[in-house]
Enzyme design. Structure first.
Site, mmCIF file in Angstrom:
data_model
loop_
_atom_site.group_PDB
_atom_site.id
_atom_site.type_symbol
_atom_site.label_atom_id
_atom_site.label_comp_id
_atom_site.label_asym_id
_atom_site.label_seq_id
_atom_site.Cartn_x
_atom_site.Cartn_y
_atom_site.Cartn_z
ATOM 1 N N TYR A 24 0.826 -1.216 0.000
ATOM 2 C CA TYR A 24 0.000 0.000 0.000
ATOM 3 C C TYR A 24 0.860 1.266 0.000
ATOM 4 O O TYR A 24 0.390 2.325 -0.402
ATOM 5 C CB TYR A 24 -0.933 0.036 1.224
ATOM 6 N N ASP A 39 -5.757 -6.454 5.851
ATOM 7 C CA ASP A 39 -6.932 -5.715 5.400
ATOM 8 C C ASP A 39 -8.040 -6.708 5.043
ATOM 9 O O ASP A 39 -9.190 -6.601 5.494
ATOM 10 C CB ASP A 39 -6.509 -4.889 4.163
ATOM 11 N N ASP A 75 -11.423 -8.125 7.661
ATOM 12 C CA ASP A 75 -12.823 -7.964 7.238
ATOM 13 C C ASP A 75 -13.525 -9.319 7.186
ATOM 14 O O ASP A 75 -14.681 -9.446 7.582
ATOM 15 C CB ASP A 75 -12.907 -7.296 5.860
ATOM 16 N N ASP A 84 -3.602 -17.910 1.777
ATOM 17 C CA ASP A 84 -4.748 -18.589 1.146
ATOM 18 C C ASP A 84 -5.347 -19.619 2.098
ATOM 19 O O ASP A 84 -6.563 -19.740 2.247
ATOM 20 C CB ASP A 84 -4.364 -19.204 -0.204
ATOM 21 N N LYS A 105 3.045 -15.280 2.697
ATOM 22 C CA LYS A 105 2.983 -15.944 1.385
ATOM 23 C C LYS A 105 4.437 -16.205 1.004
ATOM 24 O O LYS A 105 4.908 -15.817 -0.071
ATOM 25 C CB LYS A 105 2.251 -15.016 0.394
#
Ligand code: NAD
Length: 356
Positions: free
Chosen positions: A135, A246, A250, A222, A190
């Site tokens: 980001y 992020d 959620d 994942d 990852k």
């Protein structure tokens, strides 16, 4: 102790008013000062994060934040949009550690889209690194590709990066938090594909040597996304980078089925923090007196625990919230048959009364 109170837009003003009532009822010695932020600040002072609001936030020990945003500001240039206020506060205060608990209250298990037995008693803490990763990594931009599959075509690119100190400090935050909970940390990465997350995994493993009392496991993102819906109660503390956090936070919040219940905190290395509900300004219900104030009230409890060193007062608020739920009081977002529907103000007042 000083608290900057920034209600913001939409339901922000309604829900923060209830949290302030609860804080005042605790009879503790702190000063609260209010300032506009987001769209309200743009209307009043031409900027979503005016100098005066930023200065107040910097001087305060903690910030109680409502929510910002409304569709009517969507046409403004990006730097003037209400949401920029949060990014500005994170940047200026160095708020690098985002805490997002996902708790499923016994009385609200029906609100989850998962089977009740999968979520009953759920209590996960997701810790997301907030100031690095793809980001914020440079370089980023658009250009004409000189290589790749389509040389000569327009392309866009971002840069994923983390430095060792950035990973070390968020790992320490996670291990410390786990010490106050069930002593388990899952680090999500990852590393099988990304260099950035191989470094992440290596550094978290090294920092773990200082916390032998904490159990650490590593999980690919994942798989973590899958496990969160398959067996969410296997997690205690989850720590991860900005982008994965992020998405996963959620996802985890939705396990509880009630966005109006979930608090959050963003802390810097001085334990100064911004405390806000996980939801937005809900323009669709603003001004109707029906918003659920509990996420904001629970954010105030986190503020007392993490920034103001008042864990007993935090416990009192959390117990009071459980008590009003047990009494069957519900705002419309969490209402079900055989419970009592109440508005924002009644809910806040019930929590004050339940403080005992
Ligand atoms: P939202 O979270 O505001 O609302 C999503 C849905 O949840 C709506 O139907 C809303 O009515 C409901 N809801 C949210 N909070 C509730 C509460 N406390 N009680 C009852 N129902 C509640 O998300 P959105 O509609 O996508 O965004 C609205 C605005 O909020 C946008 O301008 C967005 O940019 C902004 N936003 C701000 C923040 C923030 O301030 N941190 C976070 C997310 C979105």
């Amino acid at each position: 102790m000083k608290i900057a109170v920034l209600p913001g837009d939409g339901i922000g003003t309604e829900i923060v008013a209830e949290a302030v009532k609860v804080l005042k009822a605790l009879d503790l010695q702190f000063e609260m000062e209010e300032a506009p932020v987001g769209g309200a600040a743009y209307d009043a002072a031409g900027h979503p994060l005016p100098e005066a609001t930023l200065n107040l936030a910097k001087q305060a020990d903690a910030i109680l934040f409502g929510a910002v945003g409304d569709w009517k500001y969507d046409k403004l240039d990006r730097p003037l949009r209400p949401e920029q206020a949060i990014l500005g506060l994170r940047k200026h205060l160095g708020l690098f550690a985002n805490f997002r608990p996902a708790i499923c209250y016994e009385q609200l298990t029906h609100a989850s889209s998962l089977k009740p037995e999968l979520v009953a008693g759920l209590d996960i803490l997701i810790i997301r690194e907030l100031t690095g990763d793809i980001y914020f990594g440079q370089p980023r931009g658009r250009r004409v590709a000189t290589d790749g599959h389509f040389p000569g075509a327009e392309e866009a690119f971002d840069t994923m990066r983390y430095s060792r100190p950035e990973i070390e400090r968020i790992a320490r935050v996670a291990f410390e938090a786990a010490r106050k909970r069930h002593k388990r940390v899952t680090s999500v990465d990852k590393a099988n594909v990304l260099e950035t997350f191989q470094l992440w995994k290596d550094v978290v493993t090294e920092v773990h040597k200082d916390y032998p009392d904490i159990e650490l496991d590593h999980m690919y993102v994942d798989n973590a996304a899958m496990q969160l819906v398959k067996e969410p109660k296997r997690f205690d503390v989850v720590v991860t980078g900005n982008m994965f956090g992020d998405i996963l936070s959620d996802e985890a919040s939705m396990l509880t089925g009630s966005i109006g219940m979930l608090p959050s905190a963003s802390l810097n290395d001085k334990k100064q923090g911004l405390y806000e509900p996980s939801h937005g300004s809900a323009p669709d219900i603003a001004g109707k007196g029906v918003a659920n104030p509990l996420a904001t009230i629970l954010s105030a409890a986190m503020m007392l625990r993490f920034s103001l060193n008042q864990p007993e007062a935090a416990d009192r608020i959390e117990a009071a919230v459980k008590k009003v739920l047990a009494q069957g009081l519900r705002t419309p977002d969490i209402y079900s048959e055989s419970t009592t529907k109440v508005g924002t103000r009644e809910m806040g007042e019930a929590v004050v009364k339940a403080l005992g």
